[in-house]
Design a protein around this motif. Sequence first.
Motif, PDB file in Angstrom:
ATOM      1  N   LEU A 292      -2.805  -1.976 -11.271  1.00 47.49           N
ATOM      2  CA  LEU A 292      -3.806  -2.658 -12.080  1.00 47.49           C
ATOM      3  C   LEU A 292      -3.659  -2.257 -13.546  1.00 47.49           C
ATOM      4  N   LYS A 293      -4.258  -3.041 -14.411  1.00 48.44           N
ATOM      5  CA  LYS A 293      -4.154  -2.749 -15.850  1.00 48.44           C
ATOM      6  C   LYS A 293      -4.974  -1.528 -16.244  1.00 48.44           C
ATOM      7  N   SER A 294      -6.023  -1.234 -15.480  1.00 49.73           N
ATOM      8  CA  SER A 294      -6.852  -0.073 -15.785  1.00 49.73           C
ATOM      9  C   SER A 294      -7.434   0.473 -14.491  1.00 49.73           C
ATOM     10  N   GLY A 295      -8.150   1.575 -14.597  1.00 48.39           N
ATOM     11  CA  GLY A 295      -8.740   2.194 -13.412  1.00 48.39           C
ATOM     12  C   GLY A 295      -8.176   3.579 -13.166  1.00 48.39           C
ATOM     13  N   PRO A 296      -8.818   4.359 -12.314  1.00 46.69           N
ATOM     14  CA  PRO A 296      -8.400   5.749 -12.073  1.00 46.69           C
ATOM     15  C   PRO A 296      -6.951   5.885 -11.628  1.00 46.69           C
ATOM     16  N   ALA A 297      -6.474   5.010 -10.728  1.00 48.70           N
ATOM     17  CA  ALA A 297      -5.095   5.122 -10.247  1.00 48.70           C
ATOM     18  C   ALA A 297      -4.101   4.721 -11.320  1.00 48.70           C
ATOM     19  N   ALA A 298      -4.416   3.651 -12.038  1.00 50.24           N
ATOM     20  CA  ALA A 298      -3.513   3.167 -13.086  1.00 50.24           C
ATOM     21  C   ALA A 298      -3.302   4.218 -14.175  1.00 50.24           C
ATOM     22  N   LYS A 299      -4.297   5.062 -14.404  1.00 52.81           N
ATOM     23  CA  LYS A 299      -4.206   6.071 -15.464  1.00 52.81           C
ATOM     24  C   LYS A 299      -3.223   7.185 -15.130  1.00 52.81           C
ATOM     25  N   VAL A 300      -2.990   7.434 -13.848  1.00 52.17           N
ATOM     26  CA  VAL A 300      -2.145   8.571 -13.475  1.00 52.17           C
ATOM     27  C   VAL A 300      -0.835   8.155 -12.798  1.00 52.17           C
ATOM     28  N   ALA A 301      -0.685   6.868 -12.487  1.00 51.56           N
ATOM     29  CA  ALA A 301       0.468   6.413 -11.707  1.00 51.56           C
ATOM     30  C   ALA A 301       1.728   6.279 -12.545  1.00 51.56           C
ATOM     31  N   GLU A 302       2.863   6.545 -11.907  1.00 52.61           N
ATOM     32  CA  GLU A 302       4.178   6.296 -12.485  1.00 52.61           C
ATOM     33  C   GLU A 302       4.765   5.091 -11.746  1.00 52.61           C
ATOM     34  N   ILE A 303       4.809   3.943 -12.417  1.00 53.21           N
ATOM     35  CA  ILE A 303       5.247   2.700 -11.778  1.00 53.21           C
ATOM     36  C   ILE A 303       6.735   2.467 -12.045  1.00 53.21           C
ATOM     37  N   PRO A 304       7.534   2.287 -11.002  1.00 54.64           N
ATOM     38  CA  PRO A 304       8.971   2.037 -11.221  1.00 54.64           C
ATOM     39  C   PRO A 304       9.216   0.644 -11.767  1.00 54.64           C
ATOM     40  N   ASP A 305      10.375   0.476 -12.379  1.00 54.24           N
ATOM     41  CA  ASP A 305      10.766  -0.836 -12.888  1.00 54.24           C
ATOM     42  C   ASP A 305      11.275  -1.705 -11.746  1.00 54.24           C
ATOM     43  N   GLY A 306      11.493  -2.990 -12.067  1.00 54.46           N
ATOM     44  CA  GLY A 306      12.126  -3.892 -11.122  1.00 54.46           C
ATOM     45  C   GLY A 306      11.162  -4.603 -10.196  1.00 54.46           C
ATOM     46  N   ASN A 307      11.714  -5.519  -9.424  1.00 54.52           N
ATOM     47  CA  ASN A 307      10.957  -6.271  -8.431  1.00 54.52           C
ATOM     48  C   ASN A 307      11.898  -6.622  -7.277  1.00 54.52           C
ATOM     49  N   PRO A 308      11.620  -6.163  -6.063  1.00 57.02           N
ATOM     50  CA  PRO A 308      10.411  -5.445  -5.641  1.00 57.02           C
ATOM     51  C   PRO A 308      10.362  -4.005  -6.133  1.00 57.02           C
ATOM     52  N   LYS A 309       9.157  -3.432  -6.063  1.00 60.14           N
ATOM     53  CA  LYS A 309       8.935  -2.063  -6.489  1.00 60.14           C
ATOM     54  C   LYS A 309       8.657  -1.171  -5.276  1.00 60.14           C
ATOM     55  N   THR A 310       9.303  -0.029  -5.226  1.00 65.00           N
ATOM     56  CA  THR A 310       9.014   0.936  -4.176  1.00 65.00           C
ATOM     57  C   THR A 310       8.055   1.975  -4.737  1.00 65.00           C
ATOM     58  N   LEU A 311       6.830   1.953  -4.241  1.00 62.50           N
ATOM     59  CA  LEU A 311       5.786   2.859  -4.699  1.00 62.50           C
ATOM     60  C   LEU A 311       5.646   3.991  -3.687  1.00 62.50           C
ATOM     61  N   SER A 312       6.013   5.183  -4.097  1.00 60.64           N
ATOM     62  CA  SER A 312       5.945   6.341  -3.217  1.00 60.64           C
ATOM     63  C   SER A 312       4.586   7.011  -3.374  1.00 60.64           C
ATOM     64  N   VAL A 313       3.746   6.849  -2.365  1.00 59.09           N
ATOM     65  CA  VAL A 313       2.389   7.396  -2.384  1.00 59.09           C
ATOM     66  C   VAL A 313       2.405   8.766  -1.698  1.00 59.09           C
ATOM     67  N   GLU A 314       2.191   9.814  -2.471  1.00 61.20           N
ATOM     68  CA  GLU A 314       2.199  11.168  -1.923  1.00 61.20           C
ATOM     69  C   GLU A 314       0.871  11.478  -1.231  1.00 61.20           C
ATOM     70  N   HIS A 315       0.953  12.265  -0.156  1.00 65.07           N
ATOM     71  CA  HIS A 315      -0.227  12.652   0.614  1.00 65.07           C
ATOM     72  C   HIS A 315      -0.032  14.091   1.095  1.00 65.07           C
ATOM     73  N   PRO A 316      -0.984  14.689   1.802  1.00 64.07           N
ATOM     74  CA  PRO A 316      -0.885  16.122   2.136  1.00 64.07           C
ATOM     75  C   PRO A 316       0.339  16.531   2.929  1.00 64.07           C
ATOM     76  N   THR A 317       0.949  15.614   3.679  1.00 63.67           N
ATOM     77  CA  THR A 317       2.100  16.000   4.503  1.00 63.67           C
ATOM     78  C   THR A 317       3.380  15.271   4.098  1.00 63.67           C
ATOM     79  N   GLY A 318       3.425  14.723   2.891  1.00 69.03           N
ATOM     80  CA  GLY A 318       4.660  14.081   2.447  1.00 69.03           C
ATOM     81  C   GLY A 318       4.427  12.874   1.558  1.00 69.03           C
ATOM     82  N   LYS A 319       5.198  11.824   1.815  1.00 69.92           N
ATOM     83  CA  LYS A 319       5.120  10.599   1.022  1.00 69.92           C
ATOM     84  C   LYS A 319       5.097   9.394   1.944  1.00 69.92           C
TER      85      LYS A 319
END
Length: 351
Positions: A292-319
């Motif tokens: 999104l253009k704004s919001g809590p996640a948008a402020k801290v996220a590192e978005i990769p270039d290209g399309n499609p985009k692979t978004l690696s969401v980290e969690h307590p036991t990995g990604k």
Amino acid sequence: MSDGVRCMWMRGGTSKGGYFLAEDLPADTAARDALLLRVMGSPDPRQIDGMGGSDPLTSKVAVVKKSEREGVDVDYLFLQVFVDQPIVTDSQNCGNILAGVGPFAIERGLVEAQDGTTDVRIFMENTDQLAIATVNTPGGVVDYAGDASIDGVPGTSAAQPIVFEDTAGSTCGALLPTGNDSDLIDGVEVTMIDNGMPCVVMSADDMGITGDETPEELEANEELRARLEAIRLQCGPLMNLGDVKEKSVPKMTMVSRAKNGGCVSTRTFIPHRCHKAIGVLGAVSVGTACMLKSGPAAKVAEIPDGNPKTLSVEHPTGKFSVVATLDDNGDLASAGVLRTARKLMDGVVFG
């Protein structure tokens, strides 16, 4: 049911539960739910008198039947059986348990297997969505063995790609049910979003945590849990979910900057226990919030270039990797994930 009910117990993604043919369960909803509570051993924190594993992630049910819908193989209804309350709810979907639906449908003869791989088109009744699961079927037989690994599950299994279609607003009626990238609830900026799973996304920092804590540490934080629940109860009506006091949605995700090269780091309450990983559709919703253009996640996220985009969401036991494909307008067209599943038991369960 003294004679028992035919059931297959499976691990789907990072969850585990019972898979039933709809025809094998009572047609009456109240009778069905009463049976499933007995099967799981709920309500009891240990679920000692049933098959449940004392955790929301291991107290789940898939109800599957051959579909009469055009272009669909099977219909799948997900049911969350609460551990310590006498509640069975269909108010959410589950993308992890979904990973076992394709293999289960083939094993039960609802779908004819092809030699090599078999695509199973699955209608998710909870959210009126379609998913296409590609199941490994060499020689026309489901093979669970393989070299694919997913964080949160030991060992390896056969890879199972799953592509979702038309996920935006599947439960809340809109991707952003309030129409805003972010809103202020109890002085905390939140994004209320539904891209397959209703989620409330907020900054870990705003909730007084670093985002590095273990699930056990967060569950022991009574002040945090009280704040999360107060926010959740207010967000429910705003997300067109009504009173969510006894519902398992929305999920509550606190985000911070990625620590291990991913897009974003997460800690998620589901809603009263802290997830040891992150749900499939929860990851899709959080990944979308990052774009999104704004919001809590948008402020801290590192978005990769290209399309499609692979978004690696980290969690307590990995990604957890979400593959997002955008349309010509830059909007999300589809989201895909890689999951695995394994058959654990096939037989009769008693309620």
